[in-house]
Structure formats: structure tokens, C-alpha cells
Design an enzyme around this catalytic site. Structure first.
Site, short mmCIF file in Angstrom:
data_model
loop_
_atom_site.label_atom_id
_atom_site.label_comp_id
_atom_site.label_asym_id
_atom_site.label_seq_id
_atom_site.Cartn_x
_atom_site.Cartn_y
_atom_site.Cartn_z
N LEU A 51 -21.77 -31.18 -66.15
CA LEU A 51 -21.53 -30.57 -64.85
C LEU A 51 -22.84 -30.46 -64.09
CD1 LEU A 51 -19.25 -27.68 -66.15
CD2 LEU A 51 -18.50 -29.81 -65.06
N GLU A 52 -22.82 -30.79 -62.83
CA GLU A 52 -24.01 -30.67 -61.98
C GLU A 52 -23.82 -29.42 -61.15
OE1 GLU A 52 -22.93 -35.19 -62.18
OE2 GLU A 52 -22.85 -34.24 -60.21
N ARG A 92 -16.13 -20.32 -53.18
CA ARG A 92 -16.20 -19.13 -52.32
C ARG A 92 -17.43 -18.28 -52.63
NH1 ARG A 92 -10.25 -18.04 -50.63
NH2 ARG A 92 -9.27 -19.80 -51.62
N SER A 148 -11.84 -23.18 -56.23
CA SER A 148 -12.15 -22.59 -54.93
C SER A 148 -12.77 -21.20 -55.12
CB SER A 148 -10.92 -22.54 -54.04
OG SER A 148 -10.22 -21.34 -54.16
#
Lengths: 175, 179
Positions: free
Chosen positions: B121-122, B99, B95
Site C-alpha cells: 500500500l502506498e 475523509r 471513503s
């Protein structure tokens, strides 16, 4: 396993789930609708840095709401205080929100068990979109856990307004 | 059912979850924080022919970090080897990064049982964002299954459509699914 709406209701009454304020009207068959709070935060700078604190400014929403624009991130919050020490909450937008091209979270739908507070929403619109305070913008589901529970004690605990990223604090820790 | 942090730790020790290297300080109440490795690829797919190889601009994230730009797609890779023969992994961002407007994984957060590798990872951002290698960038959770025994004799067809043999940022191989 995911909790049904009636089970969410039961567990709110039992105190195993916090949803405050709670209104049964916002219950769905297997989730609960949360509403958009009246405060937004945006970052002052266009370019952000994970290693440093990024300053924000606060926008107070009036009844007429605000138009969100693509290419800008808005941090919002839920009206409700939500959390559980027994179940893991997972949040997402409502399909009515998605059909408008609005993301209500970015990548992190999973809430830590033991977090209780207003959720920070990461609002991102694909096309310009007006949002209104108090609108039912997303939904929270609750999931059973396997294993011993250690409750969340992290840096965002108990947030009552949009909480900007504190990831920069990681870099101050020993690697 | 989702595994708690204590259960994840227990299952790493018993060999039912692969998280390597594993550090207890990275365990969350119901997930594990993974880190971003130094390899990054800025990728552009061919709009006329999906079967053609994409243009890949490969780079190593320098000490001072690298600024991801909006409207671009980047492929990174986890620092850790991640997987499980027993639980279903679900891999998303933290998160703290959401954020800041960083998407990690685009729509497909679900892993396959039985694979264990460094995950591609995209990454894409809403506003420009400076990231650093080895930073704690995402979280992986593990889910209890039903019908695990049905996998016996129906091993995942690794050669056909698995990225599990790769441990570097790996572009889409959609062409293999086109028949």
C-alpha cells in the site's frame, strides 16, 4: 461497462439513476458534471486520529468562494443528490479541475450501490486555489454490475452536507 | 462490469477470487474491505539515481497506533492475500479514510489478473493521521474482463516486473523497467 451520457439521461428519466437537480447541460459523453455545494467542513485539529471522532467546523461559502491551501483537508459536498440502485457510481474531478491541481476525492472514487445522497468531496489543493460554490467541479460515471444486488445501508446514507469520517465507529465493533 | 458484494462472496467460495482470510462482515455492496497489516516502511528514494536502493525506515505499528506525517511516503501492506485468476482487482482506500485525508495507492489502483499476494500500500496524508494495524483501511473491487482466453500462453512475466512474489511492503523496482 460504462454508461454513455444519453443512457445516463434515459436512466434518470426512468428513475434508475438519481441526479437531483438534473440539468442535461451538465451531461458529458460518458459522465455527468456535479457542482460544488455551499458548505465546507474542516477538522479543528491538525493531527487526526482514526480511532476517535475528529471535531469539525463548518464554513459557509459566499459568492466569492474560498481559497483552499495545501496541507489542509476540506470536506465539501455536491449540490446534487446522486445515486442508483442499479448502477455503481464512480466519481472524479473534471480534467479542468485536475489541471488546477485540485483533488476532489482522496483515494475513494467508488460509491456503493444504493447510496443516494449528496456526495462528500475530499478537497485537497496542490497549490493555493480559489473555488466557488456552484462551480462544476467533478463528474460522476455509472457502471453496470455483475451479480445479485444488496443495497448500501451504511453510516453515510442520505447525507445532505459534508459528512466527516465515522471510521472511529469501527473500533467499537467486535474485531 | 463490476462485481457486486454477493458475487464477490460467491467467487471467493468457488476459488475464482482470492481473499484470505475472508470474512463476510467485510463485504460491501460492490467491494471488499481489506485491513492494514502491522508492517510499515517510511521510504526515501535517491533523487540522483533511481537505480540506487531507497532509504527504508522499517517499523511495526504499535498498539497505540502510528502517526503518519504529511509530505512523506509510507509503504504498508494488506493483511489479506488478494487477487484473482479471473477478474481484474482495483484497490483503493475507503471513503472513511479519504475523509481524513489519507491517500491509499498513488495513481495506480489497478491490479493484474493472475496474481495473488499481500498488496503493498502506498500511503500519504494531507494532515497528520494516526493509523492502527488491523484497521479496515481500504476496499478492493473486481471487474469482469473480455479476452481472458488470450492470457493463455502469455502469462504475466513474473520475473521481470511483478511484485506478486512479495507479501511485505515492497519498494519501487523502476530500475528493472529502465532496460
Amino acid at each position: 461497462m460504462i454508461l454513455t451520457g444519453p443512457k445516463i439521461h434515459e436512466e434518470v428519466l426512468n428513475g434508475n439513476i438519481v441526479i437531483d437537480p438534473f440539468d442535461p447541460v451538465q451531461l458529458n459523453p460518458n459522465s455527468y458534471d456535479f457542482r460544488l455545494g455551499s458548505k465546507l467542513k474542516v477538522y479543528k485539529n491538525l493531527e487526526l486520529d482514526t480511532k476517535n471522532e475528529n471535531e469539525t467546523e463548518t464554513i459557509e461559502l459566499t459568492e466569492s468562494g474560498i481559497v483552499l491551501y495545501p496541507n489542509k483537508l476540506y470536506l465539501g459536498h455536491t449540490v446534487e443528490k446522486i445515486g442508483s440502485e442499479k448502477y455503481v457510481p464512480i466519481i472524479r474531478g473534471k480534467s479542468s479541475t485536475g489541471r488546477l491541481g485540485l483533488f476532489v476525492h482522496i483515494t475513494a472514487d467508488l460509491i456503493d450501490i444504493g447510496y443516494i445522497g449528496r456526495f462528500t468531496l475530499m478537497l485537497h489543493a496542490v497549490q493555493p486555489l480559489r473555488v466557488l460554490p456552484g462551480m462544476r467541479i467533478g463528474q460522476v460515471t455509472f457502471w453496470k454490475v455483475f451479480g445479485d444486488i444488496k443495497l448500501y445501508e451504511g453510516k453515510y446514507q442520505g447525507s445532505m452536507e459534508p459528512a466527516a469520517s465515522q471510521v472511529y465507529k469501527d473500533f467499537k465493533l467486535k474485531d | 462490469m463490476i462485481l457486486t458484494g454477493s458475487k464477490i462472496t460467491e467467487e471467493v467460495r468457488s476459488g475464482s477470487i482470492c481473499l484470505d482470510p475472508f470474512e463476510e462482515s467485510l463485504v460491501n455492496p460492490n467491494s471488499y474491505n481489506y485491513r492494514l497489516d502491522k508492517d510499515l516502511v517510511e521510504i526515501t528514494y535517491n533523487v540522483d539515481d533511481i537505480k540506487l536502493l531507497p532509504i527504508q525506515h522499517k517499523l511495526i505499528i504499535p498498539e497505540e497506533g502510528y502517526v503518519l506525517q504529511p509530505n512523506k511516503l509510507y509503504l504498508g501492506v494488506t493483511y489479506e492475500t488478494i487477487g484473482s485468476p479471473k477478474y481484474v482487482p482495483s484497490l483503493i482506500g475507503r471513503s472513511s479514510l479519504g475523509r481524513l485525508g489519507l491517500f491509499l495507492q498513488i495513481t495506480a489502483d489497478l491490479g493484474h489478473i493472475g496474481t495473488c499476494h499481500k498488496w503493498t500500500l502506498e500511503l500519504t496524508v494531507v494532515q497528520p493521521l494516526r493509523v492502527y494495524s488491523k484497521m479496515r483501511i481500504g476496499q478492493v473491487s473486481f471487474w469482469v474482463t473480455e479476452g481472458l482466453e488470450l492470457l493463455n500462453g502469455h502469462e504475466y512475466k513474473k520475473e521481470v516486473n511483478s511484485y506478486a512474489k512479495y507479501s511485505e511492503p515492497t519498494h519501487s523496482q523502476m530500475e528493472k523497467l529502465l532496460g
